[in-house]
Design a protein around this motif. Structure first.
Motif, mmCIF file in Angstrom:
data_model
loop_
_atom_site.group_PDB
_atom_site.id
_atom_site.type_symbol
_atom_site.label_atom_id
_atom_site.label_comp_id
_atom_site.label_asym_id
_atom_site.label_seq_id
_atom_site.Cartn_x
_atom_site.Cartn_y
_atom_site.Cartn_z
ATOM 1 N N PRO A 100 -5.404 7.511 -0.916
ATOM 2 C CA PRO A 100 -4.821 8.670 -1.276
ATOM 3 C C PRO A 100 -3.282 8.642 -1.224
ATOM 4 N N MET A 101 -2.705 7.768 -0.457
ATOM 5 C CA MET A 101 -1.101 7.379 -0.596
ATOM 6 C C MET A 101 -0.672 6.938 -1.948
ATOM 7 N N LEU A 102 -1.722 6.327 -2.566
ATOM 8 C CA LEU A 102 -1.489 5.917 -3.903
ATOM 9 C C LEU A 102 -1.812 6.729 -5.053
ATOM 10 N N SER A 103 -2.943 7.495 -4.949
ATOM 11 C CA SER A 103 -3.291 8.348 -6.162
ATOM 12 C C SER A 103 -3.015 9.692 -5.911
ATOM 13 N N HIS A 104 -2.386 10.093 -4.719
ATOM 14 C CA HIS A 104 -1.654 11.353 -4.685
ATOM 15 C C HIS A 104 -0.497 11.236 -3.654
ATOM 16 N N SER B 100 0.885 -1.018 -0.080
ATOM 17 C CA SER B 100 -0.036 -0.075 -0.072
ATOM 18 C C SER B 100 0.913 1.199 -0.077
ATOM 19 N N TRP B 101 2.292 1.148 0.684
ATOM 20 C CA TRP B 101 2.984 2.191 0.531
ATOM 21 C C TRP B 101 4.006 2.283 -0.439
ATOM 22 N N ARG B 102 3.763 1.534 -1.474
ATOM 23 C CA ARG B 102 5.191 1.460 -2.294
ATOM 24 C C ARG B 102 5.406 2.801 -3.361
ATOM 25 N N LYS B 103 4.544 3.530 -3.296
ATOM 26 C CA LYS B 103 4.775 4.828 -4.091
ATOM 27 C C LYS B 103 5.239 6.050 -3.205
ATOM 28 N N ILE B 104 5.103 6.119 -1.741
ATOM 29 C CA ILE B 104 5.487 6.964 -1.078
ATOM 30 C C ILE B 104 6.917 6.342 -0.365
ATOM 31 N N ILE B 105 7.125 5.286 -0.159
ATOM 32 C CA ILE B 105 8.385 4.758 0.385
ATOM 33 C C ILE B 105 9.705 5.442 -0.273
ATOM 34 N N PRO B 106 9.765 5.189 -1.636
ATOM 35 C CA PRO B 106 10.842 5.897 -2.458
ATOM 36 C C PRO B 106 11.172 7.308 -2.235
ATOM 37 N N ILE B 107 9.611 7.964 -2.249
ATOM 38 C CA ILE B 107 9.654 9.427 -1.893
ATOM 39 C C ILE B 107 10.394 9.735 -0.559
ATOM 40 N N LEU B 108 9.997 9.130 0.347
ATOM 41 C CA LEU B 108 10.333 9.073 2.129
ATOM 42 C C LEU B 108 11.870 8.867 2.137
ATOM 43 N N LEU B 109 12.128 7.877 1.366
ATOM 44 C CA LEU B 109 13.759 7.366 1.591
ATOM 45 C C LEU B 109 14.369 8.476 0.795
ATOM 46 N N GLY B 110 14.057 8.989 -0.249
ATOM 47 C CA GLY B 110 15.095 10.073 -0.865
ATOM 48 C C GLY B 110 14.982 11.526 -0.104
ATOM 49 N N GLN B 111 14.108 11.576 0.979
ATOM 50 C CA GLN B 111 14.207 12.707 1.708
ATOM 51 C C GLN B 111 14.924 12.443 2.794
ATOM 52 N N LEU C 231 -7.561 5.214 -9.370
ATOM 53 C CA LEU C 231 -6.376 4.383 -9.691
ATOM 54 C C LEU C 231 -6.678 4.154 -11.129
ATOM 55 N N PRO C 232 -5.775 3.662 -12.027
ATOM 56 C CA PRO C 232 -6.042 2.958 -13.112
ATOM 57 C C PRO C 232 -6.326 1.452 -12.887
ATOM 58 N N ALA C 233 -7.522 0.916 -13.571
ATOM 59 C CA ALA C 233 -7.781 -0.256 -13.436
ATOM 60 C C ALA C 233 -6.916 -1.260 -13.241
ATOM 61 N N GLU C 234 -5.809 -1.230 -13.864
ATOM 62 C CA GLU C 234 -4.695 -2.226 -13.663
ATOM 63 C C GLU C 234 -4.241 -2.053 -12.191
ATOM 64 N N GLU C 235 -4.099 -0.919 -11.839
ATOM 65 C CA GLU C 235 -3.532 -0.847 -10.389
ATOM 66 C C GLU C 235 -4.518 -1.362 -9.345
ATOM 67 N N GLY C 236 -5.679 -1.244 -9.691
ATOM 68 C CA GLY C 236 -6.834 -1.443 -8.816
ATOM 69 C C GLY C 236 -6.987 -3.141 -8.778
ATOM 70 N N ARG C 237 -6.661 -3.843 -10.073
ATOM 71 C CA ARG C 237 -6.476 -5.357 -10.049
ATOM 72 C C ARG C 237 -5.426 -5.914 -9.293
ATOM 73 N N LEU C 238 -4.209 -5.125 -9.431
ATOM 74 C CA LEU C 238 -3.084 -5.804 -8.489
ATOM 75 C C LEU C 238 -3.507 -5.415 -6.989
ATOM 76 N N MET C 239 -4.033 -4.516 -6.606
ATOM 77 C CA MET C 239 -4.487 -4.349 -5.276
ATOM 78 C C MET C 239 -5.380 -5.626 -4.961
ATOM 79 N N HIS C 240 -6.228 -5.707 -5.629
ATOM 80 C CA HIS C 240 -7.338 -6.997 -5.237
ATOM 81 C C HIS C 240 -6.412 -8.253 -5.181
ATOM 82 N N ALA C 241 -5.456 -8.376 -6.266
ATOM 83 C CA ALA C 241 -4.840 -9.721 -6.214
ATOM 84 C C ALA C 241 -3.966 -9.953 -4.942
#
Length: 231
Positions: free
Chosen positions: A208-212, A18-29, A138-148
């Motif tokens: 929101p951590m995935l869409s923003h 769930s945090w995959r998009k913000i972890i790189p940003i936070l590590l970069g800080q 989110l794009p449908a492919e991302e939503g399907r990944l979250m479901h999986a």
């Protein structure tokens, strides 16, 4: 001076990705980050898993909880290491309250109709539920990944009462998602008032951590910088 370690706690029907998009940003800080993997078998089990992750961290900790993860950090955040709490479209129960009891004065969130139980009491979210109510921005492919990758969540988890809430003794931050169909925005605003939390409001779904991710990461980073402590 150093910023606190970030301990990220996901919600129900999810996992640490769930945090995959913000972890790189936070590590970069330059921040230190750990994402907890909850079993989602009971509130006690989930708090224990969070406490085990917390025990491995040296120094002060800023806990971040999404959705049901807000109940987990509310209970696990009483550890002396924890210096603040960030709630991301999350529950913030008071002592004695259970997640399943919160918001009953409002109509049921649309997403709840898309939960399906198995023979052992675990609930899963349908594909339609994820695409239309959980992560509709989110794009449908991302939503399907979250479901999986979702972790089925035991129904009893939502009936467990909260102990002493950590938010009563620590500074708090809250991300309100105005298009949330899992935790209604009106209930989120009640939590903001309850916590007297510094607030970021986003036109976002329940994730929101995935869409923003940029805005949410910046908000968490700002909270961490405000809690700087000596090494």
């Amino acid at each position: 001076m150093c910023a606190p370690h970030l301990l990220l706690v996901h919600g129900a029907w999810a996992d640490g990705s769930s945090w995959r998009k913000i972890i790189p940003i936070l590590l970069g800080q330059g921040l230190r980050v750990t994402a907890v993997q909850l079993p989602l078998t009971s509130l006690a089990d989930d708090v224990a898993a969070t406490q085990r992750a917390l025990a491995l961290v040296d120094g002060p900790v800023l806990m971040v909880g999404h959705s049901y993860g807000g109940a987990v950090i509310t209970n696990a955040g009483n550890d002396a290491k924890v210096v603040g709490l960030v709630y991301v479209a999350a529950f913030a129960p008071d002592e004695g309250e259970a997640v399943g009891e919160l918001g009953k004065e409002f109509p049921p969130p649309p997403g709840l109709a898309e939960l399906r139980p198995d023979a052992h009491g675990f609930l899963s979210m349908t594909v339609q539920g994820v695409l239309e109510n959980f992560a509709q921005d989110l794009p449908a492919e991302e939503g399907r990944l979250m479901h999986a990758v979702q972790t089925p969540t035991h129904g009893a988890t939502f009936g467990a009462p909260t102990g002493q809430p950590a938010w009563k003794t620590r500074p708090n931050w809250y991300v309100v998602a105005t298009e949330d169909r899992m935790i209604l925005p009106a209930l989120q605003r009640q939590f903001v008032e309850r916590l007297n939390a510094s607030t970021l409001t986003l036109p976002a779904s329940h994730v929101p951590m995935l869409s923003h991710p940029g805005e949410v990461a910046e908000f968490i980073d700002r909270a961490a910088r405000q809690l700087r402590s000596p090494k």
